[in-house]
Structures are given as C-alpha cells and as structure tokens.
Enzyme design. Structure first.
Site, PDB file in Angstrom:
ATOM      1  N   ASP A  35      -7.626  -6.854 -14.663  1.00 53.81           N
ATOM      2  CA  ASP A  35      -6.845  -6.687 -13.048  1.00 53.81           C
ATOM      3  C   ASP A  35      -5.489  -5.756 -13.971  1.00 53.81           C
ATOM      4  OD1 ASP A  35      -5.595  -8.134 -10.639  1.00 53.81           O
ATOM      5  OD2 ASP A  35      -3.791  -7.488 -11.332  1.00 53.81           O
ATOM      6  N   SER A 120     -11.274  -4.579   4.772  1.00 50.65           N
ATOM      7  CA  SER A 120     -10.183  -5.158   5.586  1.00 50.65           C
ATOM      8  C   SER A 120     -10.327  -5.275   7.076  1.00 50.65           C
ATOM      9  CB  SER A 120      -8.935  -4.835   5.204  1.00 50.65           C
ATOM     10  OG  SER A 120      -8.105  -5.354   6.117  1.00 50.65           O
ATOM     11  N   TYR A 151      -3.253   2.174   4.587  1.00 48.60           N
ATOM     12  CA  TYR A 151      -4.220   1.391   3.333  1.00 48.60           C
ATOM     13  C   TYR A 151      -5.371   1.007   4.451  1.00 48.60           C
ATOM     14  CZ  TYR A 151      -5.170  -3.571   2.761  1.00 48.60           C
ATOM     15  OH  TYR A 151      -6.305  -4.745   2.266  1.00 48.60           O
TER      16      TYR A 151
END
Ligand code: GDD
Length: 336
Positions: A35, A120, A151
C-alpha cells in the site's frame, strides 16, 4: 477455494484490501501486501504476510519488485473516497490509471496467471441514474459511456485496459463493479468517508454529545444500495475463481434513500429521532443508484446475504467504539 497460492494484494492497507488479506491468509495462501500508505495508516495488518508499506504502485519499478513469482494479483488500490472526495479530486482519482497500467505491464512481463481489477458503479452512464428510484444498473448500462467525471472515467478506462491485456497477452482478468461497500475497518472521518460510515459517525457523535440535529448532504431522497464487506469479499473471490471475463456487479439490490438509512442507524443507536438539516450544496453524485444482480446470479450462482440493517449494526458498533477511543476526527485512517 483459493489456497496454496502466492498472491499479491495491492491496496492492502485500505478497507476492502485489508479484509481480503485476512480472508486469503485464513484460506492458506502466501500473501504479499502493498500500500502507498505508511504503516500507521493501514486499517489492518497481519502477521505472516510480506508487507510493503509506503510503496507507490504508480511507479513501475515498485510494481516489478513485487510481481515476480506471484500466481495471482488483486488490484484493490486507487485514490478514492465517497462523493465528498471524488467530486473535488478528479485529477487525483484519474492518476490511479497508472497503478493499473503499470501493474498489468509487470504481470505480463512476469507471467502472472490471473489479475483482479476493482472497478466501481461509478463506471455506469449517469443519464440512467437521474431518478431517485431506478431499475438496477445492468452491466451493459456502462455504455454508451458517460460515467462519473474523473473517478468513473478512470475505472471505465482501466476496465478496458484489463480487457485488452487479456485479449492481446493472455492474462486472465476478472473485474468487479462494486456498489458502495461498507463495514468495519473503513474510513469514517476526514473527508473520504462514504455515506454509511459518515452517517453512523454523525449519529454516534450526536448521541455522545446529546445533540438533537444531524447534517445530511442533499435532500436525503437520493438512493443507493450498500454492500456489506463480508459479502464483497465472498463475491470477489467467487468471481475471481469463475471463468467469467467481463465486468460484473458486486453489489446489493436493497435500494434505500439516505433518509431511510438514517432511520435505520437512529434505531440501531437507540437515539431519539434527530432533526435533519439538509445541506443542499454538498456533493450529491447521482440521484439514484442500485445494482441489478441478474448476471451475478447467473454466472456465479451467488448473491449477497447481509441485509442493510444487519450490516449497519456491525458498522455502527465499530465506528461507535472507534470514535469513543480517539475522538471524532480520525484523520489517521484517511491519509493516502
Ligand atoms: N459521504 C457522505 N457523507 N455522503 C452523504 C452524507 C455524508 O455525510 N450525507 C448524505 N450523503 C449522500 C451523498 O450526498 C450522496 O448523495 C449519497 O449520500 C452517497 O454518497 P457516498 O456514499 O459518499 O457516495 P456514492 O454512493 O455517490 O459513491 C460511492 O460509491 C461508489 C460505488 O457505488 C463512492 O465511494 C464512489 O467512489 C464509489 O465508486
């Protein structure tokens, strides 16, 4: 069940990534967890995992370092948040394209067998989400393309990038379109939080402070469906193991308005009904969104199990205890 594999999980310090590490570790896999966040900002950290803290996967050299001799890669990493973040940080959101692109190139170079991309519901065409109550979004509703600005465009573009790596280089890819996933060990404060966590935090704080008001973004009539994290992990792994190569909804079809969700959270907390202050100039996103689950049922023979009330009970309990520990401004969990 996936076991005895060497698996790279990118975004492992984040919400869904952390839960995925826990599950794949429990199932007997060897995990490399990466990460961009430094160690203190990881939501969950596990023993017997090769952790790479503060590692930016927008950099291809970092991608190359961790993909060698790996069987599977789960790309759960992107710079994101709820509407408050994605509406005001479009350039940041779009740069996540570098993570997916560089990871795919490294996977190709090192012969990784299978790759997962976390897309998404923001990839869906906005014009189909203009009414409060809509038919669930079907996978084909992503085209003609008019996704969430910033996004959503990144997600849609990266989905296609995955598809072409599969067609041109033979990497098996699986793509989930997540619908507002929530649960413990997720962001609930600091600006990146989504509605379920934000509203649990606001109700918990109102109770602690004996307040009688709550601020809600928009008029509260906008709708969403929310997926509990355990169902998200289960759906993700079933999709990964399936032979279905195209994007699939991993979401709930329990469509509720934000007002209805606040009703549920108030009941869970035991607080008396709060006066609702509607902030109409805050980021609202689409008017109505929910998942159509026909395809996921067909290709995975699976559907989510956790009803919203049950998932919110667990989420509220966690957020309530966290806000009790640290106070309400927990930026620790929100730094990218
Ligand atoms: N975040 C937030 N905080 N939203 C609130 C609040 C609040 O205090 N009060 C009301 N809302 C409303 C928002 O205005 C929006 O209309 C709705 O709740 C849902 O907001 P979010 O949960 O922040 O985002 P979203 O559902 O529009 O999009 C999220 O889910 C997508 C997947 O379905 C985002 O996290 C996207 O990044 C994600 O792709």
């Amino acid at each position: 069940m996936i076991n005895n594999k060497k698996i790279l999980i990118v975004g492992a310090g984040g919400f869904i990534g952390g839960h995925l590490v826990k599950r794949l570790l429990r199932d007997g896999n060897s995990i490399i967890a990466v990460d961009i966040k430094s160690r203190e900002y990881w939501f969950q950290e596990f023993e017997d995992v090769e952790n790479h803290f503060s590692t930016d996967m927008k950099n291809i050299e970092n991608c190359r370092k961790v993909t060698k001799e790996v069987d599977y890669v789960f790309n759960m990493a992107c710079n994101m948040g709820g509407m408050g973040f994605i509406e005001n940080n479009k350039a940041e959101c779009m740069q996540s394209v570098l993570i997916n692109t560089n990871l795919l190139i490294a996977c190709k170079d090192f012969g990784v067998q299978k790759y997962f991309f976390s897309s998404s519901a923001c990839a869906y065409n906005k014009s189909m989400q203009q009414e409060a109550f809509i038919e669930g979004l079907k996978e084909e509703d992503a085209y003609p393309a008019d996704p969430e600005d910033g996004y959503g465009w990144e997600k849609l573009f990266s989905e296609r990038m995955c598809r072409h790596f599969m067609e041109d280089y033979g990497i098996e890819v699986r793509i989930a379109r997540y619908h507002n996933v929530y649960g413990p060990f997720g962001t609930y404060d600091g600006g990146r939080e989504k509605a379920p966590a934000a509203l649990c935090r606001k109700v918990a704080n109102a109770k602690k402070n004996n307040a009688d008001k709550i601020e809600i973004w928009g008029d509260g009539k906008q709708t969403r469906s929310f997926l509990y994290i355990d169902d998200c992990v289960e759906g993700t792994l079933r999709l990964f193991e399936s032979d279905y190569p195209n994007p699939v909804n991993i979401g709930s079809d329990e469509q509720v308005s934000i007002n209805q969700m606040v009703d549920v959270i108030e009941k869970i907390s035991g607080i008396k009904k709060l006066e609702r202050i509607y902030l109409l100039d805050k980021p609202k996103g689409v008017r109505g969104r929910t998942s159509n689950n026909d395809l996921v049922k067909k290709v995975l023979n699976w559907s989510y199990e956790t009803k919203l009330k049950e998932g919110l009970e667990k989420t509220y309990d966690w957020i309530n205890s966290e806000t009790g520990k640290h106070g309400s401004n927990l930026s620790k969990f929100t730094k990218s």
